[in-house]
Design a protein around this motif. Structure first.
Motif, PDB file in Angstrom:
ATOM      1  N   GLY A 155      -0.622  -7.624  15.606  1.00 33.64           N
ATOM      2  CA  GLY A 155      -0.905  -8.730  14.836  1.00 33.64           C
ATOM      3  C   GLY A 155      -1.613  -9.755  15.254  1.00 33.64           C
ATOM      4  N   GLY A 156      -2.469  -9.665  16.321  1.00 36.50           N
ATOM      5  CA  GLY A 156      -3.026 -10.820  17.030  1.00 36.50           C
ATOM      6  C   GLY A 156      -4.507 -10.913  16.628  1.00 36.50           C
ATOM      7  N   THR A 157      -4.926  -9.881  15.627  1.00 35.24           N
ATOM      8  CA  THR A 157      -6.394 -10.029  15.204  1.00 35.24           C
ATOM      9  C   THR A 157      -6.363  -9.729  13.754  1.00 35.24           C
ATOM     10  N   GLU A 158      -7.172 -10.822  13.067  1.00 32.15           N
ATOM     11  CA  GLU A 158      -7.544 -10.329  11.659  1.00 32.15           C
ATOM     12  C   GLU A 158      -8.333  -9.204  11.329  1.00 32.15           C
ATOM     13  N   VAL A 159      -8.216  -8.373  10.574  1.00 32.58           N
ATOM     14  CA  VAL A 159      -8.871  -7.124  10.392  1.00 32.58           C
ATOM     15  C   VAL A 159      -9.187  -7.056   8.724  1.00 32.58           C
ATOM     16  N   HIS A 160     -10.372  -7.107   8.512  1.00 25.14           N
ATOM     17  CA  HIS A 160     -10.776  -6.833   7.117  1.00 25.14           C
ATOM     18  C   HIS A 160     -11.744  -5.606   7.074  1.00 25.14           C
ATOM     19  N   LEU A 191       0.255  -4.637   6.299  1.00 30.45           N
ATOM     20  CA  LEU A 191       0.194  -5.816   7.497  1.00 30.45           C
ATOM     21  C   LEU A 191      -0.346  -6.841   7.127  1.00 30.45           C
ATOM     22  N   ASP A 192       0.356  -7.974   7.553  1.00 33.52           N
ATOM     23  CA  ASP A 192      -0.028  -9.342   7.338  1.00 33.52           C
ATOM     24  C   ASP A 192      -1.790  -9.737   7.718  1.00 33.52           C
ATOM     25  N   ASN A 193      -1.955  -8.807   8.694  1.00 34.45           N
ATOM     26  CA  ASN A 193      -3.263  -9.446   9.348  1.00 34.45           C
ATOM     27  C   ASN A 193      -4.287  -8.244   8.915  1.00 34.45           C
ATOM     28  N   VAL A 194      -3.929  -7.409   7.908  1.00 31.81           N
ATOM     29  CA  VAL A 194      -4.975  -6.254   7.654  1.00 31.81           C
ATOM     30  C   VAL A 194      -5.308  -6.406   6.094  1.00 31.81           C
ATOM     31  N   GLU A 195      -6.821  -6.332   5.808  1.00 32.19           N
ATOM     32  CA  GLU A 195      -6.793  -6.015   4.582  1.00 32.19           C
ATOM     33  C   GLU A 195      -7.927  -5.089   4.306  1.00 32.19           C
ATOM     34  N   VAL A 196      -7.717  -4.175   3.244  1.00 29.30           N
ATOM     35  CA  VAL A 196      -8.507  -3.075   3.140  1.00 29.30           C
ATOM     36  C   VAL A 196      -9.084  -3.133   1.771  1.00 29.30           C
ATOM     37  N   GLN A 197     -10.340  -2.984   1.561  1.00 23.79           N
ATOM     38  CA  GLN A 197     -10.869  -2.817   0.154  1.00 23.79           C
ATOM     39  C   GLN A 197     -11.800  -1.751  -0.200  1.00 23.79           C
ATOM     40  N   ILE A 198     -11.755  -1.363  -1.190  1.00 21.35           N
ATOM     41  CA  ILE A 198     -12.495   0.193  -1.659  1.00 21.35           C
ATOM     42  C   ILE A 198     -13.436  -0.082  -2.663  1.00 21.35           C
ATOM     43  N   PRO A 256     -12.664  -4.400  -5.800  1.00 21.07           N
ATOM     44  CA  PRO A 256     -11.392  -4.702  -6.089  1.00 21.07           C
ATOM     45  C   PRO A 256     -10.683  -5.115  -4.974  1.00 21.07           C
ATOM     46  N   GLY A 257      -9.816  -6.219  -5.193  1.00 22.90           N
ATOM     47  CA  GLY A 257      -8.962  -6.851  -3.984  1.00 22.90           C
ATOM     48  C   GLY A 257      -8.010  -5.627  -3.363  1.00 22.90           C
ATOM     49  N   PRO A 258      -7.677  -6.211  -2.235  1.00 24.81           N
ATOM     50  CA  PRO A 258      -6.822  -5.461  -1.210  1.00 24.81           C
ATOM     51  C   PRO A 258      -5.559  -5.020  -2.009  1.00 24.81           C
ATOM     52  N   SER A 259      -4.918  -5.882  -2.997  1.00 27.91           N
ATOM     53  CA  SER A 259      -3.804  -5.396  -3.808  1.00 27.91           C
ATOM     54  C   SER A 259      -4.102  -4.239  -4.552  1.00 27.91           C
ATOM     55  N   GLN A 260      -4.980  -4.048  -4.924  1.00 23.99           N
ATOM     56  CA  GLN A 260      -5.383  -2.571  -5.802  1.00 23.99           C
ATOM     57  C   GLN A 260      -5.860  -1.388  -4.990  1.00 23.99           C
ATOM     58  N   THR A 261      -5.786  -1.594  -3.714  1.00 24.97           N
ATOM     59  CA  THR A 261      -6.143  -0.499  -2.958  1.00 24.97           C
ATOM     60  C   THR A 261      -5.141   0.803  -2.940  1.00 24.97           C
ATOM     61  N   PRO A 262      -3.988   0.208  -2.996  1.00 21.81           N
ATOM     62  CA  PRO A 262      -2.859   1.714  -3.092  1.00 21.81           C
ATOM     63  C   PRO A 262      -3.089   2.197  -4.317  1.00 21.81           C
ATOM     64  N   GLN A 263      -3.200   1.455  -5.537  1.00 22.13           N
ATOM     65  CA  GLN A 263      -3.313   2.190  -6.677  1.00 22.13           C
ATOM     66  C   GLN A 263      -4.528   3.048  -6.739  1.00 22.13           C
ATOM     67  N   ILE A 264      -5.704   2.574  -6.128  1.00 20.83           N
ATOM     68  CA  ILE A 264      -6.958   3.431  -6.059  1.00 20.83           C
ATOM     69  C   ILE A 264      -6.794   4.647  -5.185  1.00 20.83           C
ATOM     70  N   LEU A 265      -6.204   4.468  -4.235  1.00 20.30           N
ATOM     71  CA  LEU A 265      -5.833   5.618  -3.188  1.00 20.30           C
ATOM     72  C   LEU A 265      -4.827   6.759  -4.183  1.00 20.30           C
ATOM     73  N   HIS A 266      -3.906   6.247  -4.705  1.00 23.93           N
ATOM     74  CA  HIS A 266      -2.903   7.161  -5.308  1.00 23.93           C
ATOM     75  C   HIS A 266      -3.691   7.990  -6.521  1.00 23.93           C
ATOM     76  N   ASN A 267      -4.765   7.300  -7.226  1.00 26.48           N
ATOM     77  CA  ASN A 267      -5.403   7.757  -8.418  1.00 26.48           C
ATOM     78  C   ASN A 267      -6.379   8.944  -7.549  1.00 26.48           C
ATOM     79  N   LEU A 268      -7.053   8.514  -6.742  1.00 27.59           N
ATOM     80  CA  LEU A 268      -7.998   9.562  -6.108  1.00 27.59           C
ATOM     81  C   LEU A 268      -7.004  10.788  -5.406  1.00 27.59           C
ATOM     82  N   GLU A 269      -5.803  10.484  -4.796  1.00 26.16           N
ATOM     83  CA  GLU A 269      -5.044  11.736  -4.383  1.00 26.16           C
ATOM     84  C   GLU A 269      -4.727  12.662  -5.581  1.00 26.16           C
ATOM     85  N   GLN A 270      -4.225  11.912  -6.533  1.00 28.09           N
ATOM     86  CA  GLN A 270      -3.948  12.872  -7.796  1.00 28.09           C
ATOM     87  C   GLN A 270      -5.185  13.656  -8.067  1.00 28.09           C
TER      88      GLN A 270
END
Length: 274
Positions: A155-160, A191-198, A256-270
């Motif tokens: 958690g010591g580093t901001e990761v985007h 995680l509070d210090n991590v953001e992932v966008q697709i 799309p913002g990081p909040s949409q990443t889980p849904q994008i991944l769920h859709n791709l998985e299906q």
């Protein structure tokens, strides 16, 4: 170079290595090995203490020593992995460890700091025969990648990180491996210090042509790296770093913002792996 300069400064002030070790809380062995160039001085705070003790007050002199310290990280922190790393990787990993902010873009495979262990293993194994790698080489490379990932949980580093959808459509290993990788990205994105966008495949927007990572520090100017299988290229000129930052910011704004990443991944998985 750094060790030689520190020894010269210590001797100029007339203080012994033993006295410095006691005053600063370092071991006598550490002082000797740093001065001899056997080991680097990885922590910026340690160098700051030594500069203060040796009465280095000129800002240019301090900046020069900080640059030497950064260069000395070419031996740290993964010297035991030297034989499995491309040229320039040791210095990069040392800088990565000290960065306060990491911004990465990948358009080929999942960024190393996001890789699930099974994904990293399958990715390395796929190149084993072609690149004439040994099993030990592959296993040590995977262990190294997992050690680097530990910084995210700390958690010591901001990761985007920005990924193109293509990186997630390319099967590595098996559908099971891909599902595990998707789940790992979702976990890390929480995680509070991590953001992932697709960046979706059908989104008409800018995509950089090559992967890169921008590293930012508290006391050093930012640097940018891009790698290949044989070497790591790094840029530190302000104009070069600024160009990569603009590329990253443009993709962040469009994706799309990081909040949409889980849904994008769920859709791709299906769609791809069920």
């Amino acid at each position: 170079m750094l060790g030689k300069e520190l020894r010269s400064l210590r001797e100029r002030t007339g203080v012994t290595a033993e006295a410095v070790s006691v005053e600063l809380g370092f071991s006598r062995s550490k002082i000797s090995r740093v001065e001899a160039g056997d080991i680097p001085l990885p922590k910026l705070a340690d160098l700051e203490k030594m500069m203060d003790r040796y009465e280095v007050t000129d800002l240019d002199d301090r900046a020069a020593l900080l640059k030497m310290q950064r260069d000395s990280l070419s031996k740290e922190p993964f010297t035991s992995y030297r034989n499995v790393l491309p040229s320039g990787a040791l210095m990069y990993f040392g800088l990565e460890r000290d960065a306060v902010k990491i911004r990465g873009y990948e358009n080929n495979v999942v960024h190393g700091l996001l890789q699930d262990e099974s994904y990293a293993q399958a990715l390395a194994a796929s190149a084993k025969i072609v690149e004439e790698r040994t099993t030990e080489f592959v296993e040590r490379g995977v262990r190294l990648r997992m050690e680097r990932k530990e910084r995210l949980s700390a958690g010591g580093t901001e990761v985007h990180i920005v990924l193109t959808e293509n990186t997630l459509r390319t099967v590595i290993g098996s559908p099971e491996v891909m599902r595990a990788q998707y789940a790992e990205i979702i976990r890390l994105n929480e995680l509070d210090n991590v953001e992932v966008q697709i960046i979706p495949e059908d989104l008409p927007t800018y995509r950089a042509g090559f992967n890169f990572t921008v590293l930012e520090f508290t006391d050093l100017d930012p640097v940018v790296q891009s790698d290949s299988s044989k070497a790591i290229t790094m840029w530190s000129k302000e104009s070069d770093v600024g160009q990569y930052k603009r590329q990253f910011d443009a993709m962040v704004k469009a994706a799309p913002g990081p909040s949409q990443t889980p849904q994008i991944l769920h859709n791709l998985e299906q769609k791809l792996w069920t």
